[in-house]
Design an enzyme around this catalytic site. Structure first.
Site, PDB file in Angstrom:
ATOM      1  N   VAL A 120     -11.970   2.544   1.648  1.00  0.00           N
ATOM      2  CA  VAL A 120     -11.360   3.330   0.570  1.00  0.00           C
ATOM      3  C   VAL A 120     -10.320   2.510  -0.197  1.00  0.00           C
ATOM      4  CG1 VAL A 120     -11.690   5.560   1.718  1.00  0.00           C
ATOM      5  CG2 VAL A 120      -9.579   4.272   2.133  1.00  0.00           C
ATOM      6  N   GLY A 136       0.778  -1.242   0.000  1.00  0.00           N
ATOM      7  CA  GLY A 136       0.000   0.000   0.000  1.00  0.00           C
ATOM      8  C   GLY A 136       0.806   1.287   0.000  1.00  0.00           C
ATOM      9  N   ASP A 185      -5.682  -0.885  -1.810  1.00  0.00           N
ATOM     10  CA  ASP A 185      -6.434  -1.793  -2.684  1.00  0.00           C
ATOM     11  C   ASP A 185      -7.819  -2.135  -2.161  1.00  0.00           C
ATOM     12  OD1 ASP A 185      -5.392  -3.386  -0.511  1.00  0.00           O
ATOM     13  OD2 ASP A 185      -5.898  -5.157  -1.687  1.00  0.00           O
ATOM     14  N   ASP A 220       0.271   3.712   3.531  1.00  0.00           N
ATOM     15  CA  ASP A 220      -0.893   4.364   2.915  1.00  0.00           C
ATOM     16  C   ASP A 220      -1.963   4.717   3.942  1.00  0.00           C
ATOM     17  OD1 ASP A 220      -1.335   1.623   3.257  1.00  0.00           O
ATOM     18  OD2 ASP A 220      -2.733   1.479   1.590  1.00  0.00           O
ATOM     19  N   ASP A 225      -5.377   2.174  10.054  1.00  0.00           N
ATOM     20  CA  ASP A 225      -6.785   1.808  10.276  1.00  0.00           C
ATOM     21  C   ASP A 225      -6.907   1.364  11.739  1.00  0.00           C
ATOM     22  OD1 ASP A 225      -9.185  -0.033  10.144  1.00  0.00           O
ATOM     23  OD2 ASP A 225      -9.169   0.644   8.076  1.00  0.00           O
TER      24      ASP A 225
HETATM   25  C1  PRP Z   1      -3.351  -2.373   4.634  1.00  0.00           C
HETATM   26  C2  PRP Z   1      -2.623  -1.053   4.599  1.00  0.00           C
HETATM   27  C3  PRP Z   1      -1.885  -1.025   5.905  1.00  0.00           C
HETATM   28  C4  PRP Z   1      -2.800  -1.791   6.831  1.00  0.00           C
HETATM   29  C5  PRP Z   1      -3.546  -0.849   7.709  1.00  0.00           C
HETATM   30  O1  PRP Z   1      -2.463  -3.377   4.264  1.00  0.00           O
HETATM   31  O2  PRP Z   1      -1.745  -0.977   3.490  1.00  0.00           O
HETATM   32  O3  PRP Z   1      -0.634  -1.686   5.815  1.00  0.00           O
HETATM   33  O4  PRP Z   1      -3.708  -2.520   5.987  1.00  0.00           O
HETATM   34  O5  PRP Z   1      -4.447  -1.537   8.519  1.00  0.00           O
HETATM   35  P1  PRP Z   1      -4.336  -1.633  10.095  1.00  0.00           P
HETATM   36  O6  PRP Z   1      -4.077  -0.247  10.603  1.00  0.00           O
HETATM   37  O7  PRP Z   1      -5.700  -2.136  10.492  1.00  0.00           O
HETATM   38  O8  PRP Z   1      -3.248  -2.598  10.458  1.00  0.00           O
HETATM   39  P2  PRP Z   1      -2.906  -4.825   3.763  1.00  0.00           P
HETATM   40  O9  PRP Z   1      -2.828  -5.800   4.881  1.00  0.00           O
HETATM   41  O10 PRP Z   1      -4.256  -4.711   3.076  1.00  0.00           O
HETATM   42  O11 PRP Z   1      -1.768  -5.149   2.719  1.00  0.00           O
HETATM   43  P3  PRP Z   1      -1.368  -4.313   1.392  1.00  0.00           P
HETATM   44  O12 PRP Z   1      -0.612  -3.083   1.851  1.00  0.00           O
HETATM   45  O13 PRP Z   1      -0.533  -5.241   0.617  1.00  0.00           O
HETATM   46  O14 PRP Z   1      -2.660  -3.914   0.685  1.00  0.00           O
END
Ligand code: PRP
Length: 215
Positions: free
Chosen positions: A189, A72, A195, A131, A134
């Site tokens: 989002v 991300g 993604d 990115d 959350d």
């Molecule tokens: C998403 C994003 C962050 C994380 C945030 O990654 O890129 O790394 O989730 O969420 P959190 O604060 O609840 O931990 P994801 O696991 O979807 O992997 P990606 O970056 O490969 O999309």
């Protein structure tokens, strides 16, 4: 300098970007609407870069060592580094780490998997580029990992998006985000690196995703 920008539920769409608001083909069933348009993102990335360059000068840092969180954080990190260069900031060193708690799902598994080789962060001042924050689990785990297991001298965090309403209660006052682009409401989002089940990362703006577009 603003500490962050609060995004309203209706979104932040710059007048210049209004004509780009219709989606066709493969995008139509995933995208509900633009939440943050590309002009807003470009301007905010520039502001964050300016803030970072100022802070680096104060600290007399000769270079900026990034740990980019894949996948991300990659798009944001590239844009940020280019702006830092444009502003005459110090050289930027890229390190990459893979951290995943969602996989192809839309709900955090609660466990953060870390992978990838992190070279030479020992005794260095690190900036994690991500990115979105959350639940905060990924960033909290990564920060702890870099400080305790990789012995970084310091770890700061730069996130394009922050969704504080989703933060794990235990992390609410414990996870400090040093640089935040936009604070967003609790909306699913994607875009600009983020993604929706591995889709939409290529969008140059942030969109609200249709729930039925979520696998
Ligand atoms: C998403 C994003 C962050 C994380 C945030 O990654 O890129 O790394 O989730 O969420 P959190 O604060 O609840 O931990 P994801 O696991 O979807 O992997 P990606 O970056 O490969 O999309």
């Amino acid at each position: 300098m603003k500490t962050t920008i609060q995004v309203p539920v209706r979104g932040l769409v710059h007048p210049r970007d209004r004509k780009k608001r219709t989606f066709s083909g493969a995008y139509r069933h995933r995208i509900d609407r633009v939440l943050i348009s590309s002009t807003w993102i470009r301007r905010r990335v520039r502001e964050l870069a300016r803030q970072l360059v100022g802070d680096l000068r104060l600290r007399r840092s000769s270079e900026l060592e990034l740990v980019v969180v894949l996948k991300g954080g990659a798009v944001f990190a590239n844009a940020l580094a280019r702006e830092i260069c444009r502003l005459g900031g110090p050289p930027v060193i890229f390190n990459y780490i893979t951290a995943s708690s969602y996989g192809s799902r839309t709900v955090s598994s609660g466990t953060v998997r870390i992978a990838g080789q992190i070279p030479f962060v020992r005794n260095k001042d690190i900036l994690i580029v991500e990115d979105i924050a959350d639940t905060g689990l990924t960033l909290a785990r990564l920060k702890e990992y870099l400080l305790t297991e990789r012995r970084a001298a310091s770890v700061r965090i730069c996130a394009l998006l922050d969704k504080p309403s989703r933060r794990k209660r235990a992390l609410k006052n414990r996870l400090a985000l040093d640089y935040v682009g936009f604070r967003i409401p609790d909306i699913f989002v994607a875009g600009y690196g983020s993604d929706c089940a591995e889709h939409l990362r290529e969008l140059p703006f942030i969109v609200a995703v249709k729930r039925r577009g979520v696998k």
